[in-house]
Design an enzyme around this catalytic site. Structure first.
Site, PDB file in Angstrom:
ATOM      1  N   THR A   7     -59.318 -24.763  -1.316  1.00  0.00           N
ATOM      2  CA  THR A   7     -57.857 -24.441  -0.646  1.00  0.00           C
ATOM      3  C   THR A   7     -58.450 -22.869  -1.585  1.00  0.00           C
ATOM      4  O   THR A   7     -59.735 -22.667  -1.657  1.00  0.00           O
ATOM      5  CB  THR A   7     -56.733 -24.401  -2.014  1.00  0.00           C
ATOM      6  OG1 THR A   7     -56.010 -23.492  -1.736  1.00  0.00           O
ATOM      7  CG2 THR A   7     -57.771 -24.504  -2.941  1.00  0.00           C
ATOM      8  N   ARG A   8     -57.850 -21.904  -0.549  1.00  0.00           N
ATOM      9  CA  ARG A   8     -58.167 -20.415  -1.105  1.00  0.00           C
ATOM     10  C   ARG A   8     -56.912 -20.323  -2.001  1.00  0.00           C
ATOM     11  O   ARG A   8     -56.993 -18.847  -2.949  1.00  0.00           O
ATOM     12  CB  ARG A   8     -58.812 -19.218  -0.115  1.00  0.00           C
ATOM     13  CG  ARG A   8     -59.497 -19.673   0.666  1.00  0.00           C
ATOM     14  CD  ARG A   8     -60.389 -18.973   1.535  1.00  0.00           C
ATOM     15  NE  ARG A   8     -61.948 -19.424   2.346  1.00  0.00           N
ATOM     16  CZ  ARG A   8     -61.906 -19.792   2.570  1.00  0.00           C
ATOM     17  NH1 ARG A   8     -60.614 -19.857   4.100  1.00  0.00           N
ATOM     18  NH2 ARG A   8     -63.128 -19.972   3.613  1.00  0.00           N
ATOM     19  N   LYS A  12     -53.434 -22.790  -7.243  1.00  0.00           N
ATOM     20  CA  LYS A  12     -53.701 -24.182  -7.133  1.00  0.00           C
ATOM     21  C   LYS A  12     -54.899 -24.052  -7.762  1.00  0.00           C
ATOM     22  O   LYS A  12     -55.158 -25.202  -8.394  1.00  0.00           O
ATOM     23  CB  LYS A  12     -53.612 -24.240  -5.914  1.00  0.00           C
ATOM     24  CG  LYS A  12     -52.580 -24.396  -4.630  1.00  0.00           C
ATOM     25  CD  LYS A  12     -52.740 -25.185  -3.376  1.00  0.00           C
ATOM     26  CE  LYS A  12     -51.123 -24.790  -2.397  1.00  0.00           C
ATOM     27  NZ  LYS A  12     -51.791 -25.251  -1.331  1.00  0.00           N
ATOM     28  N   ASP A  67     -50.759 -30.551  -0.344  1.00  0.00           N
ATOM     29  CA  ASP A  67     -50.221 -29.486   1.145  1.00  0.00           C
ATOM     30  C   ASP A  67     -49.288 -30.072   0.184  1.00  0.00           C
ATOM     31  O   ASP A  67     -48.379 -30.718  -0.158  1.00  0.00           O
ATOM     32  CB  ASP A  67     -50.224 -30.184   2.601  1.00  0.00           C
ATOM     33  CG  ASP A  67     -49.524 -29.273   3.533  1.00  0.00           C
ATOM     34  OD1 ASP A  67     -50.463 -27.943   3.451  1.00  0.00           O
ATOM     35  OD2 ASP A  67     -48.113 -29.132   3.646  1.00  0.00           O
ATOM     36  N   SER A  68     -49.085 -28.984   0.177  1.00  0.00           N
ATOM     37  CA  SER A  68     -47.423 -28.650  -1.548  1.00  0.00           C
ATOM     38  C   SER A  68     -46.384 -27.766  -0.546  1.00  0.00           C
ATOM     39  O   SER A  68     -46.344 -27.157   0.300  1.00  0.00           O
ATOM     40  CB  SER A  68     -47.534 -28.256  -2.455  1.00  0.00           C
ATOM     41  OG  SER A  68     -48.581 -27.309  -2.969  1.00  0.00           O
ATOM     42  N   LYS A 173     -47.365 -26.554 -16.617  1.00  0.00           N
ATOM     43  CA  LYS A 173     -46.515 -26.777 -15.667  1.00  0.00           C
ATOM     44  C   LYS A 173     -47.396 -27.629 -15.224  1.00  0.00           C
ATOM     45  O   LYS A 173     -47.276 -28.940 -14.605  1.00  0.00           O
ATOM     46  CB  LYS A 173     -47.061 -25.658 -15.099  1.00  0.00           C
ATOM     47  CG  LYS A 173     -46.544 -25.952 -13.701  1.00  0.00           C
ATOM     48  CD  LYS A 173     -46.557 -24.936 -12.699  1.00  0.00           C
ATOM     49  CE  LYS A 173     -46.851 -24.668 -11.082  1.00  0.00           C
ATOM     50  NZ  LYS A 173     -46.612 -23.735 -10.318  1.00  0.00           N
ATOM     51  N   HIS A 178     -45.415 -31.689  -9.625  1.00  0.00           N
ATOM     52  CA  HIS A 178     -45.640 -32.576  -7.971  1.00  0.00           C
ATOM     53  C   HIS A 178     -47.486 -32.482  -8.214  1.00  0.00           C
ATOM     54  O   HIS A 178     -47.783 -33.392  -8.695  1.00  0.00           O
ATOM     55  CB  HIS A 178     -45.358 -31.806  -6.993  1.00  0.00           C
ATOM     56  CG  HIS A 178     -45.127 -30.058  -7.154  1.00  0.00           C
ATOM     57  ND1 HIS A 178     -45.261 -29.141  -7.923  1.00  0.00           N
ATOM     58  CD2 HIS A 178     -46.147 -29.298  -6.239  1.00  0.00           C
ATOM     59  CE1 HIS A 178     -45.166 -28.183  -7.377  1.00  0.00           C
ATOM     60  NE2 HIS A 178     -45.796 -28.072  -6.523  1.00  0.00           N
TER      61      HIS A 178
HETATM   62  P1  IMP Z   1     -49.532 -24.201   1.389  1.00  0.00           P
HETATM   63  O1  IMP Z   1     -51.028 -24.064   1.348  1.00  0.00           O
HETATM   64  O2  IMP Z   1     -49.834 -25.361   2.612  1.00  0.00           O
HETATM   65  O3  IMP Z   1     -50.082 -26.556   0.451  1.00  0.00           O
HETATM   66  O4  IMP Z   1     -48.681 -24.741   0.980  1.00  0.00           O
HETATM   67  C1  IMP Z   1     -48.073 -24.493  -0.770  1.00  0.00           C
HETATM   68  C2  IMP Z   1     -46.860 -23.299  -0.401  1.00  0.00           C
HETATM   69  O5  IMP Z   1     -45.489 -23.994  -1.034  1.00  0.00           O
HETATM   70  C3  IMP Z   1     -47.029 -22.639  -1.534  1.00  0.00           C
HETATM   71  O6  IMP Z   1     -47.698 -20.846  -0.847  1.00  0.00           O
HETATM   72  C4  IMP Z   1     -46.126 -21.836  -2.279  1.00  0.00           C
HETATM   73  O7  IMP Z   1     -44.748 -20.958  -1.732  1.00  0.00           O
HETATM   74  C5  IMP Z   1     -45.577 -22.785  -2.189  1.00  0.00           C
HETATM   75  N1  IMP Z   1     -45.978 -24.109  -3.017  1.00  0.00           N
HETATM   76  C6  IMP Z   1     -46.240 -25.352  -3.157  1.00  0.00           C
HETATM   77  N2  IMP Z   1     -46.533 -25.731  -4.685  1.00  0.00           N
HETATM   78  C7  IMP Z   1     -45.948 -24.497  -5.555  1.00  0.00           C
HETATM   79  C8  IMP Z   1     -45.671 -24.562  -6.927  1.00  0.00           C
HETATM   80  O8  IMP Z   1     -46.574 -25.416  -7.539  1.00  0.00           O
HETATM   81  N3  IMP Z   1     -45.091 -23.255  -6.722  1.00  0.00           N
HETATM   82  C9  IMP Z   1     -44.664 -22.727  -6.068  1.00  0.00           C
HETATM   83  N4  IMP Z   1     -44.900 -22.776  -4.911  1.00  0.00           N
HETATM   84  C10 IMP Z   1     -45.601 -23.480  -4.888  1.00  0.00           C
END
Ligand code: IMP
Length: 196
Positions: A7-8, A12, A67-68, A173, A178
């Site tokens: 990840t960048r 995260k 992925d979140s 946190k 999650h």
């Molecule tokens: P990914 O890089 O595709 O996993 O994008 C995850 C996106 O979900 C992030 O850019 C945030 O917008 C949102 N997200 C995921 N985890 C969190 C968190 O812990 N706090 C706030 N937003 C989150």
């Protein structure tokens, strides 16, 4: 053991570094030379696996990818896998939060339930990928609260903490999020060799 974090996203990276500090892993950021992996899966799991396996094969190293995103019940699970780009490709956190507030205009407090979901994939070249998931339940407020964290944190109120993610210190946190829950599960299922 050297493990690459696929990840960048600085938010995260901070959370992973803190939660994984009990391992003796040497965590390496994603090298600039690695091209972006297209996140075109329909589930968090598909995207996390795709990212982890692509980077592991490219670098021939163990890779951890998450992925979140946020699932809002009143929006039938949106923004879901599109959380990062809810307000458009390269959208800022501010723009995504504004769009979320707009979409929830007029939705009463008791109907603003939501959860953050994190799918975590641990991929090693030539071995089956380990997949785990963590979730955290909350409610979407109608205004931003708190300056910590990233993404939707200031809108995500967690009843068990009586605060938004944006009001929680990193260590707080990391007890309930999650991502933290997914990592705790990963730590339980990893082999002794991988934990070294
Ligand atoms: P990914 O890089 O595709 O996993 O994008 C995850 C996106 O979900 C992030 O850019 C945030 O917008 C949102 N997200 C995921 N985890 C969190 C968190 O812990 N706090 C706030 N937003 C989150």
């Amino acid at each position: 053991m050297r493990v690459v974090l696929a990840t960048r996203n600085q938010g995260k990276i901070r959370e992973f570094a803190d939660t994984l500090s009990e391992l003796r892993w040497e965590i390496t950021a994603l090298p600039e030379s690695v091209p972006p992996v297209t996140e075109d899966g329909m589930t968090f799991e598909e995207n996390a696996r795709k990212k982890a396996e692509a980077v592991a094969n490219l670098l021939n190293l163990p890779v951890l990818a998450d992925d979140s995103g946020l699932q809002v019940d009143a929006l039938e699970g949106r923004p879901g896998v599109f959380s990062a780009r809810y307000a458009g490709e390269q959208a800022s956190d501010e723009a995504n939060n504004r769009k979320l507030l707009h979409e929830l205009t007029g939705v009463p407090a008791d109907k603003r339930t939501a959860r953050f979901v994190c799918a975590l994939a641990y991929a090693k070249p030539g071995e089956p990928t380990v997949m785990v998931r963590g979730e955290c339940e909350g409610v979407i407020l109608d205004e931003l609260k708190g300056n910590d964290g990233f993404g939707y944190d200031p809108l995500f109120y967690v009843p068990e903490a009586e605060k938004t993610f944006g009001e929680l210190a990193l260590t707080e946190k990391n007890r309930i999020s999650h991502r933290a829950r997914a990592i705790q599960t990963l730590l339980k299922v990893l082999s002794a060799e991988d934990r070294a």
